[in-house]
Design a protein around this motif. Structure first.
Motif, PDB file in Angstrom:
ATOM      1  N   CYS A  34     -12.830   0.853  -4.577  1.00 29.19           N
ATOM      2  CA  CYS A  34     -11.493   1.259  -5.025  1.00 29.19           C
ATOM      3  C   CYS A  34     -11.059   0.446  -6.235  1.00 29.19           C
ATOM      4  O   CYS A  34     -10.508   0.984  -7.200  1.00 29.19           O
ATOM      5  CB  CYS A  34     -10.468   1.069  -3.913  1.00 29.19           C
ATOM      6  SG  CYS A  34     -10.600   2.227  -2.570  1.00 29.19           S
ATOM      7  N   LEU A  56      -8.344   7.962  -0.010  1.00 30.66           N
ATOM      8  CA  LEU A  56      -9.032   6.860   0.655  1.00 30.66           C
ATOM      9  C   LEU A  56      -9.838   7.348   1.852  1.00 30.66           C
ATOM     10  O   LEU A  56     -10.964   6.891   2.079  1.00 30.66           O
ATOM     11  CB  LEU A  56      -8.029   5.797   1.104  1.00 30.66           C
ATOM     12  CG  LEU A  56      -7.401   4.964  -0.005  1.00 30.66           C
ATOM     13  CD1 LEU A  56      -6.337   4.044   0.567  1.00 30.66           C
ATOM     14  CD2 LEU A  56      -8.439   4.175  -0.749  1.00 30.66           C
ATOM     15  N   ARG A  96     -13.221  -1.304  -0.390  1.00 28.75           N
ATOM     16  CA  ARG A  96     -12.161  -1.953  -1.180  1.00 28.75           C
ATOM     17  C   ARG A  96     -12.668  -2.308  -2.576  1.00 28.75           C
ATOM     18  O   ARG A  96     -11.969  -2.124  -3.565  1.00 28.75           O
ATOM     19  CB  ARG A  96     -11.650  -3.187  -0.453  1.00 28.75           C
ATOM     20  CG  ARG A  96     -10.799  -2.858   0.736  1.00 28.75           C
ATOM     21  CD  ARG A  96     -10.250  -4.113   1.420  1.00 28.75           C
ATOM     22  NE  ARG A  96      -9.599  -3.779   2.656  1.00 28.75           N
ATOM     23  CZ  ARG A  96     -10.187  -3.667   3.830  1.00 28.75           C
ATOM     24  NH1 ARG A  96     -11.491  -3.870   3.924  1.00 28.75           N
ATOM     25  NH2 ARG A  96      -9.510  -3.358   4.907  1.00 28.75           N
ATOM     26  N   ARG A 116      -0.407   4.150  -2.282  1.00 33.26           N
ATOM     27  CA  ARG A 116      -1.815   4.544  -2.159  1.00 33.26           C
ATOM     28  C   ARG A 116      -1.934   5.983  -1.684  1.00 33.26           C
ATOM     29  O   ARG A 116      -1.154   6.442  -0.858  1.00 33.26           O
ATOM     30  CB  ARG A 116      -2.532   3.628  -1.188  1.00 33.26           C
ATOM     31  CG  ARG A 116      -2.660   2.240  -1.731  1.00 33.26           C
ATOM     32  CD  ARG A 116      -3.969   1.707  -1.373  1.00 33.26           C
ATOM     33  NE  ARG A 116      -4.144   0.436  -2.062  1.00 33.26           N
ATOM     34  CZ  ARG A 116      -5.309  -0.064  -2.296  1.00 33.26           C
ATOM     35  NH1 ARG A 116      -6.370   0.543  -1.896  1.00 33.26           N
ATOM     36  NH2 ARG A 116      -5.418  -1.202  -2.915  1.00 33.26           N
ATOM     37  N   ASN A 117      -2.933   6.656  -2.183  1.00 33.12           N
ATOM     38  CA  ASN A 117      -3.218   8.026  -1.785  1.00 33.12           C
ATOM     39  C   ASN A 117      -4.132   7.964  -0.567  1.00 33.12           C
ATOM     40  O   ASN A 117      -5.342   7.777  -0.694  1.00 33.12           O
ATOM     41  CB  ASN A 117      -3.876   8.767  -2.946  1.00 33.12           C
ATOM     42  CG  ASN A 117      -4.104  10.220  -2.641  1.00 33.12           C
ATOM     43  OD1 ASN A 117      -4.033  10.641  -1.499  1.00 33.12           O
ATOM     44  ND2 ASN A 117      -4.391  10.978  -3.675  1.00 33.12           N
ATOM     45  N   THR A 118      -3.567   8.118   0.606  1.00 34.84           N
ATOM     46  CA  THR A 118      -4.348   7.961   1.830  1.00 34.84           C
ATOM     47  C   THR A 118      -5.392   9.059   1.992  1.00 34.84           C
ATOM     48  O   THR A 118      -6.452   8.814   2.559  1.00 34.84           O
ATOM     49  CB  THR A 118      -3.437   7.914   3.065  1.00 34.84           C
ATOM     50  OG1 THR A 118      -2.624   9.079   3.074  1.00 34.84           O
ATOM     51  CG2 THR A 118      -2.559   6.682   3.041  1.00 34.84           C
ATOM     52  N   ASN A 167       0.807  -1.211   0.000  1.00 32.74           N
ATOM     53  CA  ASN A 167       0.000   0.000   0.000  1.00 32.74           C
ATOM     54  C   ASN A 167       0.847   1.270   0.000  1.00 32.74           C
ATOM     55  O   ASN A 167       0.348   2.349   0.280  1.00 32.74           O
ATOM     56  CB  ASN A 167      -0.910   0.028   1.231  1.00 32.74           C
ATOM     57  CG  ASN A 167      -1.984  -1.026   1.143  1.00 32.74           C
ATOM     58  OD1 ASN A 167      -2.359  -1.442   0.065  1.00 32.74           O
ATOM     59  ND2 ASN A 167      -2.461  -1.469   2.277  1.00 32.74           N
ATOM     60  N   SER A 209      -9.723   5.288  -9.307  1.00 30.52           N
ATOM     61  CA  SER A 209      -9.332   6.634  -8.867  1.00 30.52           C
ATOM     62  C   SER A 209     -10.587   7.416  -8.512  1.00 30.52           C
ATOM     63  O   SER A 209     -11.702   6.957  -8.754  1.00 30.52           O
ATOM     64  CB  SER A 209      -8.556   7.365  -9.966  1.00 30.52           C
ATOM     65  OG  SER A 209      -9.406   7.637 -11.059  1.00 30.52           O
TER      66      SER A 209
END
Length: 83
Positions: free
Chosen positions: A67, A49, A64, A44-46, A41, A72
């Motif tokens: 995603c 999220l 999930r 990943r763009n936290t 991860n 995106s």
């Protein structure tokens, strides 16, 4: 291993910690930042999220899949409400 340290003042506490870490090098910030990170991860763009998880209707059991389906935030906007 957990150790409890008790002292009577802030200065005594600071002295104890100075003595405890006297035999150790300063930690490397880059290595410390990696501790506990999941390498799968890492990209990943936290922030995205976190925003996705706050949307109405999104919960721990379906975010999930969302995603994976959207890919995106712009992909999420293009999905139909039936998806």
């Amino acid at each position: 291993r957990l150790r409890l340290v008790w002292s009577r003042s802030l200065h005594a506490t600071a002295d104890m910690f100075r003595q405890l870490k006297a035999n150790y090098d300063e930690p490397d910030p880059a290595v410390c930042a990696q501790v506990g990170m999941d390498p799968t991860n890492a990209n990943r763009n936290t922030a995205a999220l976190d925003m996705l998880r706050r949307l109405p209707g999104v919960n721990d059991s379906n975010f999930r899949a969302l995603c994976k389906e959207a890919g995106s935030m712009s992909g999420l906007c293009k999905l139909s409400s039936e998806t």
